[in-house]
Design an enzyme around this catalytic site. Structure first.
Site, PDB file in Angstrom:
ATOM      1  N   ARG A 193       0.832  -1.209   0.000  1.00 57.92           N
ATOM      2  CA  ARG A 193       0.000   0.000   0.000  1.00 57.92           C
ATOM      3  C   ARG A 193       0.868   1.262   0.000  1.00 57.92           C
ATOM      4  O   ARG A 193       0.543   2.252  -0.663  1.00 57.92           O
ATOM      5  CB  ARG A 193      -0.961  -0.002   1.197  1.00 57.92           C
ATOM      6  CG  ARG A 193      -1.978   1.140   1.128  1.00 57.92           C
ATOM      7  CD  ARG A 193      -3.057   1.041   2.190  1.00 57.92           C
ATOM      8  NE  ARG A 193      -2.528   1.203   3.537  1.00 57.92           N
ATOM      9  CZ  ARG A 193      -3.244   1.075   4.640  1.00 57.92           C
ATOM     10  NH1 ARG A 193      -4.537   0.756   4.562  1.00 57.92           N
ATOM     11  NH2 ARG A 193      -2.702   1.226   5.831  1.00 57.92           N
ATOM     12  N   LYS A 242      -2.441   7.173   1.312  1.00 62.23           N
ATOM     13  CA  LYS A 242      -2.151   7.428   2.725  1.00 62.23           C
ATOM     14  C   LYS A 242      -1.027   8.457   2.766  1.00 62.23           C
ATOM     15  O   LYS A 242       0.148   8.109   2.907  1.00 62.23           O
ATOM     16  CB  LYS A 242      -1.786   6.118   3.436  1.00 62.23           C
ATOM     17  CG  LYS A 242      -2.000   6.189   4.935  1.00 62.23           C
ATOM     18  CD  LYS A 242      -2.015   4.812   5.557  1.00 62.23           C
ATOM     19  CE  LYS A 242      -1.874   4.867   7.059  1.00 62.23           C
ATOM     20  NZ  LYS A 242      -2.908   5.624   7.764  1.00 62.23           N
ATOM     21  N   GLU A 258     -15.777   7.213   6.209  1.00 64.99           N
ATOM     22  CA  GLU A 258     -15.000   6.537   7.255  1.00 64.99           C
ATOM     23  C   GLU A 258     -14.779   7.474   8.425  1.00 64.99           C
ATOM     24  O   GLU A 258     -15.156   8.639   8.383  1.00 64.99           O
ATOM     25  CB  GLU A 258     -13.671   6.048   6.681  1.00 64.99           C
ATOM     26  CG  GLU A 258     -12.811   7.171   6.099  1.00 64.99           C
ATOM     27  CD  GLU A 258     -11.515   6.680   5.473  1.00 64.99           C
ATOM     28  OE1 GLU A 258     -11.037   5.586   5.831  1.00 64.99           O
ATOM     29  OE2 GLU A 258     -10.969   7.415   4.644  1.00 64.99           O
TER      30      GLU A 258
HETATM   31  N1  PMP Z   1      -8.988   5.176   7.323  1.00 63.98           N
HETATM   32  C1  PMP Z   1      -8.049   6.105   7.560  1.00 63.98           C
HETATM   33  C2  PMP Z   1      -8.298   7.513   7.158  1.00 63.98           C
HETATM   34  C3  PMP Z   1      -6.846   5.726   8.191  1.00 63.98           C
HETATM   35  O1  PMP Z   1      -5.906   6.638   8.430  1.00 63.98           O
HETATM   36  C4  PMP Z   1      -6.651   4.386   8.561  1.00 63.98           C
HETATM   37  C5  PMP Z   1      -5.359   3.940   9.184  1.00 63.98           C
HETATM   38  N2  PMP Z   1      -5.103   4.521  10.409  1.00 63.98           N
HETATM   39  C6  PMP Z   1      -7.682   3.460   8.316  1.00 63.98           C
HETATM   40  C7  PMP Z   1      -8.833   3.890   7.667  1.00 63.98           C
HETATM   41  C8  PMP Z   1      -7.538   2.017   8.695  1.00 63.98           C
HETATM   42  O2  PMP Z   1      -6.593   1.408   7.865  1.00 63.98           O
HETATM   43  P1  PMP Z   1      -5.702   0.181   8.376  1.00 63.98           P
HETATM   44  O3  PMP Z   1      -6.649  -0.856   8.841  1.00 63.98           O
HETATM   45  O4  PMP Z   1      -4.931  -0.225   7.185  1.00 63.98           O
HETATM   46  O5  PMP Z   1      -4.858   0.707   9.478  1.00 63.98           O
END
Ligand code: PMP
Length: 289
Positions: free
Chosen positions: A50, A149, A182
């Site tokens: 990622r 990200k 989210e």
């Molecule tokens: N959404 C956002 C905006 C995030 O920053 C994150 C990670 N902290 C997630 C969802 C969750 O992603 P992951 O399960 O890969 O940590």
């Protein structure tokens, strides 16, 4: 603590980047948050993949292979004895001029911090979170795609400020069409009639690695899993709600905008999946050695 900085493990006090780094000046860079459990780095390949996809999207060439990056993460954990911890992997655009042009920045800075995190107080894992939906709209996918990200988390920070001002721990952002996207650092799941439902990536979300793991665990356990667009009405009327993320893991939500979710207590599907997740994280991963 020793920090990985461009191929070397240096003391914390020596781990410094320039004030001309575009990571600082413009939030120009990408990152990952990763966990280690019981001496193993959880979902390392998925996080590294990622990271490189985020970098590709912002035209940032990471000057090392994915394999070398994974090895550097393991080495940093080993050096710091991070058997159960939280790892922050950061790639900045590097030192440039005061202008925006990213191509004046010749050398991306690669930083790995192997530390710890406690996102929410422990009692909330048992009792559940009260959260709100907020006015800050999640980034439009054709502005800054939420799949990237990036080091620019102002969208999320603005939503977090609204949550804190509203005396709650977490905020749910809607997308530019009013659909649920989210939380500020977590993905959201609903339980509806025994099925697990979550917004699709095109709702404008980060495709969470914990989200993928939970969807797989749920499907393996026989739950129906669906990705569908949802609005606030759907949130309020869900049987159960929970959030997922690397730092948050899996945390129940019991109240949204002062509407109790289900009976206002963490539900049985949420508890079942949290238990399955807890078990799973201790059985897989890249050994730190
Ligand atoms: N959404 C956002 C905006 C995030 O920053 C994150 C990670 N902290 C997630 C969802 C969750 O992603 P992951 O399960 O890969 O940590």
């Amino acid at each position: 603590m020793k920090i990985y900085l461009n191929g070397k493990l240096v003391p914390e006090s020596a781990a410094k980047v320039s004030v001309f780094d575009h990571g600082l000046l413009y939030g120009d860079g990408v990152f990952e948050g990763i966990r280690s459990y019981s001496g193993r780095v959880f979902m390392l390949k998925e996080h590294v993949d990622r990271l490189y996809r985020s970098a590709k999207a912002i035209a940032l060439d990471i000057p090392m292979t994915k394999q070398a990056m994974a090895t550097a993460v393991i080495k940093t954990c080993k050096t710091n004895n991070t058997t159960d911890g939280y790892i922050r992997l950061v790639v900045t655009r590097g030192v440039g001029t005061l202008g925006l042009n990213p191509f004046n920045c010749k050398t991306p800075q690669i930083i790995i911090i192997a530390g710890n995190i406690q996102l929410y107080p422990e009692k909330l894992y048992k009792n559940g979170l009260s959260i709100i939906t907020v006015g800050t709209v999640r980034n439009h996918p054709e502005a800054v795609n939420p799949s990237i990200k990036s080091l620019n988390y102002l969208n999320n920070i603005l939503a977090k400020i609204e949550a804190i001002n509203g005396n709650v721990e977490e905020a749910i952002m809607l997308n530019h069409n009013g659909y649920v996207s989210e939380a500020t650092g977590d993905n959201i799941f609903l339980v509806q009639g025994g099925a697990l439902v979550t917004p699709p990536v095109y709702a404008g979300i980060l495709e969470g690695i914990t989200r993928d793991v939970v969807m797989q665990l749920a499907s393996d356990a026989g739950y129906e899993v669906r990705e569908t667009m949802m609005n606030r009405y759907d949130l309020y009327n869900a049987d159960e709600v929970f959030l997922t993320g690397t730092a948050a893991e899996l945390i129940p939500v019991v109240d949204i905008d002062k509407r109790a979710i289900g009976n206002g207590k963490p539900g049985k599907v949420t508890k079942d999946l949290a238990a399955r997740f807890k078990k799973f994280v201790n059985t897989v991963g890249e050994p730190i050695g």
